[in-house]
Write an enzyme that holds these catalytic residues in place. Structure first.
Site, PDB file in Angstrom:
ATOM      1  N   GLN A   1       0.823  -1.197   0.000  1.00 52.73           N
ATOM      2  CA  GLN A   1       0.000   0.000   0.000  1.00 52.73           C
ATOM      3  C   GLN A   1       0.868   1.263   0.000  1.00 52.73           C
ATOM      4  O   GLN A   1       1.792   1.377   0.802  1.00 52.73           O
ATOM      5  CB  GLN A   1      -0.850  -0.029   1.280  1.00 52.73           C
ATOM      6  N   GLY A   2       0.580   2.183  -0.923  1.00 47.68           N
ATOM      7  CA  GLY A   2       1.337   3.442  -0.957  1.00 47.68           C
ATOM      8  C   GLY A   2       0.431   4.635  -0.676  1.00 47.68           C
ATOM      9  O   GLY A   2       0.175   5.455  -1.553  1.00 47.68           O
ATOM     10  N   TYR A   3      -0.078   4.713   0.517  1.00 43.47           N
ATOM     11  CA  TYR A   3      -0.969   5.817   0.905  1.00 43.47           C
ATOM     12  C   TYR A   3      -0.193   6.894   1.668  1.00 43.47           C
ATOM     13  O   TYR A   3      -0.070   8.024   1.227  1.00 43.47           O
ATOM     14  CB  TYR A   3      -2.102   5.289   1.787  1.00 43.47           C
TER      15      TYR A   3
ATOM     16  N   GLU B   1     -14.310  -1.673   3.862  1.00 45.21           N
ATOM     17  CA  GLU B   1     -14.297  -2.896   4.656  1.00 45.21           C
ATOM     18  C   GLU B   1     -14.039  -2.553   6.117  1.00 45.21           C
ATOM     19  O   GLU B   1     -12.917  -2.405   6.537  1.00 45.21           O
ATOM     20  CB  GLU B   1     -13.218  -3.839   4.108  1.00 45.21           C
TER      21      GLU B   1
ATOM     22  N   SER C   1      -6.348   7.986  13.252  1.00 49.18           N
ATOM     23  CA  SER C   1      -6.042   7.887  14.686  1.00 49.18           C
ATOM     24  C   SER C   1      -7.319   7.973  15.504  1.00 49.18           C
ATOM     25  O   SER C   1      -8.355   8.434  15.031  1.00 49.18           O
ATOM     26  CB  SER C   1      -5.097   9.008  15.094  1.00 49.18           C
TER      27      SER C   1
ATOM     28  N   GLU D   1      -8.011   9.989  17.702  1.00 49.65           N
ATOM     29  CA  GLU D   1      -8.428  11.390  17.805  1.00 49.65           C
ATOM     30  C   GLU D   1      -9.297  11.763  16.595  1.00 49.65           C
ATOM     31  O   GLU D   1     -10.328  12.426  16.737  1.00 49.65           O
ATOM     32  CB  GLU D   1      -7.204  12.314  17.881  1.00 49.65           C
TER      33      GLU D   1
END
Lengths: 399, 372, 399, 372
Positions: free
Chosen positions: A126-128, A245, A384, A386
């Site tokens: 994954q390249g996020y 998902e 996160s 938060e």
């Protein structure tokens, strides 16, 4: 209102349990239970067993070779598999890219990539995330500049889990630096990791693990047919991927397996001449987290039932993310505390593949502190806690 | 009432801080993980008087009181110095009380490493559960048993060992103190790095020759006294580490931007930072309380020791978890400086008793105090 | 560094203890310990005893008839007096208005009001808060319009504690509605409660108490000589008042007295056939709060020592406010829980002056739940704990 | 798996909610504080079928299962209805199990008030510690003892009393169940309002004539079963109250302005609100778990009862304290609607066992379950 499973659901659960009893190698479940690091082959071996049974892609439609299980069935499968200490399914191709391609990919892309994912021909990563972006995923700075039939990609991705094994990476790249908002001008690109100009460097985490990586791109040339959907519309696909998902987000299976493991440890460890599990303070902490988990499991089922009924998930998935994280982190904390002085030796070699080192204290001790440290990530990644609190109150307040 | 630090202590703290800032870095830390101690750092600590400050003038030092220990360890904690200074205090203090002045002199000079082999598989944090056996034959003692997680064992020249001379595994009576040379016959080690830095080992003794030191009846009071002092050291070190972590986190909140503004401007993070700061001040006060009572009579001393260790265990958990959370991903990486501090601070809960252990002891002592 | 008191400080403590032994009426300390409401006469009686001893105004300079005690002495006095369950000193004249007049009042005002405060000729109350202002004290809407030699005051104050007994009120009023910032244009006015146009209405709180009041002003005419300092500079004086006396902010004495009371109750109450104090969970909760209190008492002494040394208080007083509140509220919570089912009867008459009602269960039970409810205010008033957290981080971050 | 509510229950809940919204207000609440029940409200509840929903068809009702109880009490909680419906469930359920169908019929019709006198000074939350004495003479029973905090005693026509027929104060065996008429000889009351609304009393019995009901050996199993059902009622009611408090607090955060903006825009308050909302969902799930298991075998039933009561005790404390805090001063005033809810929610922790009590029981049951 009926909390119990239907006869069909119970039959399915029995089928899952039988499968796990027969087909989950003890070597693998021991590794998972003891918190040892899995090798690429370990994952592939487990994938193969699931594939054989038809359960490797439970959420994929049958048309694409999936099992097309119901939400409740997927929940049962997830819970049983995790509670049995089976390895997790590597999600990047199966649960992340797959659904995006099915919804937004061209028929050529679907025909090419989907069978290869299902067959483990390609290991995806994954390249996020990018350095300094944190939970602000839209601040993509990796650029892709169109030159003829190619994009030229420059930039850096980070937190790429298991990227060291990957053949391919799906990336968010900025194709329009002039776009008004950061969410605009992003595209979704598939990149062969063997292309010249890509470098993968492991990130050592505070627990000593090396599962996540930085991926550097310098003048990496990617054919334009590797673009998913339309140019500059990548943020739509990215969000779809992130929200698609979420039934597993509570991690009920992980928590149950962790609690069972903790109970075993606490029954073995001695404190003041009796098992730690009989120390009233420790027993209270364990009971507390068990009570929380019993409730969360039902909250999770309520969300599953909503999904089954076709309702869109509300702030509940954010609630499950937070509570699930808190419970798993508390179990990790108690497990670390349970092993007492044996939490202090820091011998990461004991957690490695095929380790033959002399153990230090009880076998279960080696992973206790590293897992506590490693799972601090649970409340950081995937939005996160938060960020999740913000989402919840925004929905509730409707300000 | 006077909360100011004496001039001597202030000078020691200042020079210690300067030396650490100048000399102490990742290489020294790696050295401590490899061998248990960086000789250059250890020599510098001896030179500065850090080791002498842990002992009274009578013992050849120039300190030895609670506030001396607190001062030294708070500074060591601030930079997460992974040298075995707690071991020097603990095993050295026992040796001093047992009249082994030669060893203490060498220790203060920086020519010696020590450790205490007390923990055993299954005795957890209990000082008086001892199953290692001591047997005497013709005036010579030999020890047989397994000592677990012996901090600094791999570097130690001399190992102080608890072993049973009489009675049953759980008896308070019949615990003897011994010294064993590092190269003694029948002594085997399974060494490893410690999660908080430095090295430890599983130590097995098989009819290993030993010298008996300390009182004839039971060593429990000596052990308890020196463990209380070691708890003070660990607590003060924890406060130093928490100060450093708080400052790092504040720095990060000030400089790191997200959604176009410094993350320190987000109110929810501000409030968590405030809560962290409050708990750190509470921890500092608990250390002051213990420093002021560590040489008092055992019940009062241990009441403060348990109060401090308990409070600091809680504060440390909050600081470990929230500092990583407030940092986000970067706080998870070994490369960033937070990791060392966080791991070392976390480890404090696993030595000399965790928060539950000390809450239980505090209650037992309180009931005793109120009945008495 | 020496945590113990000097011989002089110890001698002073002994003097305080002897005074309390001899001069604190058991009738009063019983009322305080049992959480009963004090009458005006109760307060005045206790004031008289302190006045006799010269300790009614410990922080006032001798020139004004005060005791001019050191910070440590004041701390000792405060702690001993509270631990002995003496009534609190009514602070409005002595600790709030007094210091403001000494610093900002005219010599005529000082000569007139200060002796009357010290002598309890006037009962003062406070006119700071207004409805809807909350912690935003500067949003004063009560107006004072100058007409000749008088101000005409209109508006409403609230949360005026013990205002039902008051002869005088000191008020923040808006004298310049055109001022640029809300902090500007405020004046500090002294108002005789017998002036026509003033109405006092009690506010019933959730614990059934009626200690706080609303005060309504309609066309109340106040002589201009009742203005303290300069017109439109009132915010300066208000802030001085708020920050002037903060050594008692931690409430160590209240917490110690409350903990001692809790311990007595827990030793009396039975649970599962043994005293509640021996129940491991309850013992753990009590020990926890005692450990916190031991540390906070020292934090408080550190701040006292700083004050003694002339250092300005930093964010420490905000820290003490928060931690002190948390500890006292936890003690209130445990006390409520300790009395078990007897927390449920809600007979406020049992807490009233000279009550002769038949008790319900143990005598200590009646106040447990009301005090828990009433002390929720501790984290709300005097700058809510949220405001205090903001102050702490602002100082630390220096953003 | 099916989380949807049956049509019957949904209809009952809807009509109950509409009726309460239309009819229930401060006057009704004051009436309950004065006399224990507002006759108009009580009649309306009977009319709506609220009382019938608590009993099985066999018993003359049309419900009686866990989800029926949960549905009714969640609605009652939402408006902090202070009528003695828990007492109807608890004492009525015992009467039904003991075959007193006449009384149950009257109860369902709204013509009767009941209560259970079980608590005594000193037995706290323990169901099997009973010191009130029952003596038999010529087939007639008489009771002597002190029952404390008997909820709804002042309004009750019939009082169900536990008393000892044999054995020692703490014995599980030898506990008898009795009914005593409100006007019986030797019965005295010290009545008072309850902090959560309604009325209670200290009840003293002095050779008071009583009718024995229930089994010959010990009434403990019946008591335990019906207290588990009453715990479900209290927990469901608590969830309703927490929902109402959350909505009030959200409303307040949306509309109240400070420093020139809605206080709901302050992030620190937002995050606390989110935490509150999460715990309320947890509480709702705990009620579902208990509702689904309240008619199972005792160990499983009580495991869920203790889990639910424990979790809800914690959630309720958070909701009570944080809702007042988020409201600020206005939340402290009796006039504002929050006070009733907060006091009634707080009181839940003081009936049928607080969080510590149930944590202890959960542990004991777990150890039992894992050994078995």
């Amino acid at each position: 209102m009926d909390l119990s499973y239907t006869p069909e659901e119970r039959a399915f659960r029995d089928e899952v349990r039988a499968f796990l009893r027969d087909r989950l190698p003890k070597r693998l479940s021991d590794k998972v239970r003891l918190g040892r690091h899995l090798s690429k082959d370990d994952y592939l071996e487990w994938h193969a067993r699931l594939r054989e049974k038809g359960w490797l892609a439970p959420n994929w439609p049958k048309a694409h070779g999936g099992a097309e299980l119901s939400a409740v069935q997927r929940h049962i499968l997830d819970e049983e598999v995790t509670a049995a200490h089976a390895p997790r399914v590597v999600p990047f191709g199966l649960n992340m890219l797959g659904p995006v391609l099915m919804k937004f990919g061209s028929s050529e892309q679907q025909a090419h990539y989907l069978p290869r994912i299902l067959n483990d021909d390609d290991w995806w990563c994954q390249g996020y995330s990018e350095p300094g972006a944190g939970s602000d995923l839209a601040s993509v700075r990796t650029t892709a500049v169109r030159e003829g039939d190619e994009y030229v990609v420059n930039g850096q991705k980070t937190w790429t889990t298991l990227g060291q094994h990957a053949d391919w990476i799906f990336c968010l790249v900025r194709t329009d630096p002039q776009a008004e908002k950061p969410q605009q001008g992003i595209s979704f690109l598939l990149i062969d990791m063997n292309t010249p100009g890509i470098e993968v460097r492991p990130i050592v985490l505070i627990d000593g693990s090396t599962e996540v990586n930085e991926v550097f791109f310098s003048d990496v040339r990617v054919p334009v047919e590797n673009l998913v959907g339309e140019e500059n519309k990548g943020w739509t696909y990215a969000k779809y991927l992130l929200t698609h998902e979420r039934t597993g987000i509570a991690g009920v299976g992980f928590a149950s397996a962790g609690l069972a493991n903790l109970k075993r440890i606490a029954a073995t460890e001695m404190s003041g001449g009796r098992p730690l599990s009989e120390n009233p303070f420790f027993a209270a902490r364990m009971a507390q987290v068990e009570i929380d988990l019993m409730a969360m499991a039902t909250t999770n089922l309520r969300v599953v039932a909503q999904a089954e009924a076709g309702q869109a998930p509300g702030p509940e998935s954010s609630m499950l993310k937070i509570k699930g994280t808190q419970i798993r982190q508390e179990i990790n904390f108690l497990t670390r505390r349970a092993v007492g002085p044996y939490a202090m030796p820091f011998a990461s070699e004991l957690l490695e593949e095929g380790t033959n080192h002399e153990p230090i204290g009880p076998e279960y001790a080696a992973a206790a502190a590293p897992q506590y440290l490693n799972n601090r990530k649970l409340s950081i990644y995937g939005g996160s806690n938060e960020i999740q609190r913000g989402i919840i109150t925004k929905t509730l307040l409707n300000l | 009432m006077d909360f100011t630090m004496s001039d001597e202590r202030r000078m020691l703290a200042d020079s210690l801080r300067r030396t650490i800032e100048r000399q102490y870095g990742p290489e020294a830390r790696a050295k401590a993980d490899d061998t248990g101690s960086d000789p250059a750092v250890w020599a510098a600590l001896a030179e500065l008087g850090v080791l002498g400050a842990l002992f009274t003038e009578e013992q050849g030092g120039f300190g030895g009181a609670g506030p001396d220990i607190a001062t030294v360890f708070e500074e060591l904690g601030r930079a997460a110095v992974a040298e075995p200074v707690t071991e020097a205090l603990l095993a050295g203090g026992i040796l001093a009380d047992c009249g082994k002045s030669d060893a203490v002199e060498q220790l203060i000079a920086g020519d010696m490493h020590l450790c205490l082999a007390q923990t055993e598989p299954g005795n957890r944090y209990d000082l008086t559960t001892v199953s290692t056996q001591a047997t005497e034959s013709g005036g010579a003692w030999a020890l047989t048993g397994h000592k677990s997680v012996v901090v600094n064992a791999p570097a130690a020249n001399l190992i102080v060992v608890t072993a049973r001379v009489a009675g049953d595994v759980g008896d308070r009576d019949g615990i003897g103190l011994f010294t064993v040379a590092a190269n003694a016959k029948g002594l085997a080690m399974r060494p490893y790095p410690m999660i908080g830095g430095g090295r430890g080992a599983e130590v097995t003794l098989d009819a290993t020759p030993a010298e008996r030191i300390g009182p004839d009846d039971t060593a429990a009071p000596i052990l308890e006294r020196h463990v209380a002092r070691a708890i003070l050291a660990q607590c003060a070190e924890a406060v130093g580490m928490m100060d450093a972590i708080r400052d790092m986190t504040l720095d990060y909140l000030r400089t790191r931007k997200q959604f176009g503004r410094p993350i320190g401007s987000f109110q929810a993070l501000q409030h968590r930072m405030a809560d962290m700061a409050i708990e750190i001040e509470q921890a500092r006060s608990a250390v002051l309380n213990l420093a002021g009572h560590v040489d008092e009579e055992p019940a009062l001393r241990d009441r403060h020791a348990s109060a401090a260790k308990q409070l600091i265990g809680r504060a440390a958990r909050l600081v470990v978890e929230d500092s990583v959370q407030l940092h986000g991903g970067i706080g998870m990486t070994a490369e960033y400086g937070l990791g060392h501090l966080v791991r070392r601070l976390m480890a404090v809960d696993h030595r000399f008793g965790d928060t539950d252990h000390h809450l239980e002891r505090f209650i037992a002592l309180r009931i005793g105090a109120e009945a008495g």
